[in-house]
Design an enzyme around this catalytic site. Sequence first.
Site, short mmCIF file in Angstrom:
data_model
loop_
_atom_site.label_atom_id
_atom_site.label_comp_id
_atom_site.label_asym_id
_atom_site.label_seq_id
_atom_site.Cartn_x
_atom_site.Cartn_y
_atom_site.Cartn_z
N ASP A 196 -9.42 1.28 -4.38
CA ASP A 196 -8.63 0.20 -3.96
C ASP A 196 -7.64 0.80 -2.86
O ASP A 196 -7.26 -0.01 -1.88
CB ASP A 196 -7.81 -0.17 -4.85
CG ASP A 196 -8.30 -1.08 -6.26
OD1 ASP A 196 -7.94 -2.14 -6.43
OD2 ASP A 196 -9.06 -0.32 -6.83
N ASN A 232 -9.56 7.35 -11.12
CA ASN A 232 -9.71 5.95 -11.23
C ASN A 232 -8.41 5.29 -11.02
O ASN A 232 -8.26 4.31 -10.30
CB ASN A 232 -10.27 5.73 -12.51
CG ASN A 232 -10.68 4.23 -12.74
OD1 ASN A 232 -11.69 3.92 -13.78
ND2 ASN A 232 -10.24 3.41 -12.05
N ASP A 361 -16.95 -2.28 -12.47
CA ASP A 361 -16.89 -2.21 -13.85
C ASP A 361 -16.67 -3.82 -14.14
O ASP A 361 -15.28 -4.12 -13.82
CB ASP A 361 -15.93 -1.48 -14.41
CG ASP A 361 -14.48 -1.51 -13.61
OD1 ASP A 361 -14.39 -1.88 -12.50
OD2 ASP A 361 -13.55 -1.25 -14.20
N GLU A 553 -7.49 -11.56 -7.00
CA GLU A 553 -8.49 -10.22 -7.13
C GLU A 553 -9.94 -10.52 -6.61
O GLU A 553 -10.51 -9.71 -5.86
CB GLU A 553 -8.48 -9.79 -8.65
CG GLU A 553 -9.44 -8.75 -9.12
CD GLU A 553 -9.61 -8.48 -10.49
OE1 GLU A 553 -9.84 -7.35 -10.98
OE2 GLU A 553 -9.79 -9.57 -11.16
#
Length: 619
Positions: A196, A232, A361, A553
Site C-alpha cells: 500500500d 505485511n 488476500d 477500498e
Amino acid sequence: MKLPVDKSKLIDQLIKQEDTTGSHTITIDDLGKKEFFIENEEGNSVLIKGTYHLSNLLQEAALLTNHKGNILLEHIVEEPVTRTSRVIKDYYWDKLTRSFDNEGVLNVLEDEKMQGDFLRLYVPESDVEALEFYKQKTMAYGHVKVETIPENISNEEIIALNQKPGILALAYSKEKKKSIPFVVPGGRFNEMYGWDSYFIGLGLIIDDKFELAQAMIDNLEYQIIHYGKILNANRSYYLSRSQPPFFTSFIKEFYETYSNKLQLNWLQQKLTTAISEYFNVWMTENVRLTDTQLNRYFGEGTGVPNETEPEHFDAIFKIFAKKHNIPFIEFKEKYKQNEIVDEALDKYFVHDRSMRESGHDTTNRLDDCSAHLNSVDLNSLLYKYETDIAYLIASYFNDSFSYNNNTFSSAEWLQRANKRKQLMIGYMWNEKESVFYDYNFVKKKQQPCISTTNLYPLWTNLCTEEQAESIVKKQLPNLICKGGLASTSGLEAMPKDATERQWDFPYGWAPHQMLIWQGLKNYGFETKAQELIYRWLWLIVKTAVNYNGLIPEKFDVNTCTHQVDVEYGNVGTNFKYVTDGGFGWTNASYKLGIELLEAKYLNSLNMLTDPDSIFPKST
C-alpha cells in the site's frame, strides 16, 4: 461567496432533513427534500440543491475546525473532478497520517484489532534511543506497555508474541527527537502496510507532500533494517511475512522527483538497504528462491493467520474435522492448540500465509497452491528491482556501487535481470496462447488463470513488443469491465463450491489499475490506457458524487458499485458526515489517473458520462 454557519446546528439541520436512511450522510439513497436554503454573508438566502451539493455542504461543515466559521460557496458547487482532487490533497492525506508522538500513539494503539488488558508497542532492542522516547511518551498511559523484541527474531519467538500481540515501532528521528509519521490505508487498517505504501507514496508525490513521502520511505527502510523485511504491516504477528516488493520503484521515483532537495548520500543509503532486502529476503534459497532460480511468495510461521476473523476458515476446518471423525468445534480448537497435527492442513496454511504475503488476500487463483508458484507478478517485480538497481548505479554512481565488500556495476544487475527474463519466458510464457501464466514448480507445469497479475511484465518493461501486443490482445479484453479492470476474468471456471474472494472477478483494486495504465503506456497502447483510466475514474467520481464523497477500498467493477459484502466487506465506507480520509491507494489512483487522463475527457468525467458511450466494448 462566504456562508457563515454554526457548525453543529447546520449539520443537525441537514441530517434531520436529508438523511432518511440513518447513515449520517447524504446520498442518492436518501429521500429528503434535496434542497436547503442557507444565508450568505450579506444575509441573502442561497439555495443548495441536489444530493451532490447538499453532501458537499455537509462535508464542508464537518471539515470546519471551529464551532462557527465560513464555508465557501465555491466549494459547494465545485465540479466533482476538481473537488475530489482538492479534498484528497488538502484533507484526506492528513486524516490518514499517524505518528507515535504524544496522543498520536493512542490513535495507533487503540483500534479494534488490539485485544487484551494492555496495548503493546514493541521496539527493536537495538534502537535504544527510540525505546526511551516511546517509554516517556506512554508513561501517562497505564494501559500501554512498551517492550523490546530482538533483532533477527525467530519463528518460535514470533509465535510466543502471538499470545500478546502489539504494534511494531517505526522510524524515530534522533535529530528531531520525534517519531517519523506514516500514512495508513484507512478504516480498520490503522497501521502501515507494505505494498500500500508505494501506491500511497505515488499519490503523495503527485500532491507534492515531500516530507510525508520521504517519511514513508524512511519507515520502509526501518522495517528492512530492524525487522528484516518490509512487513505485511507493522503488527507483531506480521513479523514472518513480507509484501510485494516495490521499494526500488519508490526510492527511484522519489529521488528523481526531488533530486534538487536530496543529497546523493540519501540515495546511496536507500539503495544499500534495497540491495540488502533483495539478497536477504527474496534471494534466500529454499525460502523465497526456488530450485527454478525464480521466486515465490512464502509466508513463514505456523498455523492459522492471526489477522483472520474466528470463522474465516470454518469451511476448511469442517472438511478436516470430518476426516478425523471429530466434531468441528473440537477439532478447530485442538488444532489451534497443537493437540492435533495434520500435515495436509499445515500445508494449506503455508499456502494461505504465502497468499497473504502476495498482497492478494484472498483469491482462488492462489488458494492452496501459493507457496508452490513462481508467480508472474513477483518475478516481474524482482526483474524491476534488478533493472532499477542497474539504472541507479549507472545514472548516479559512475557505474560502480559498493555493498557488503562487493562492488557492483550496472552490467551485473542487468545480467541478473536478463537471466530472470529468460527463465520467466522458459517457465511462464505459454507458446500456444502467447501469454504469461504462473508456474507451479512442484507440479512442473503452468497454472493457467486469466489475471491482471499476468500483465505485470508490461509495467516492468519485461516484454518484447510482440509479447506485449499478444498479452494486450488476448488477456486484457477478458479483464475489462465497465468500471475498470477486474482482478481476474469472469470467464474463469471456478469450482462449484469455491468461496467468493475479494481479489477475483468482479472486484477491482487501485494498484492493478495503476500498474496496468503505466504498463500500457510503456508499450504505446495510449488509447487503451486512456479508456481504462477513464473507466476507473468515472467509477470513483460517480461514487463520490452519489455517496457523500466516499472513496472506498475496492469496487465491484462489473456492476459498478462500492456496496459489496465479500470477505471483509469494503473498508472506508462507514463514516459520519465526511469520509475519514478516503482509502489510501484509491486516493492515489485518483491522483495518478487525473494526471494521466487527457484533458478532452475531463468534461465527460464531470458530467459522469457513461464510459461505454465513449469507449465502445468493441475497442
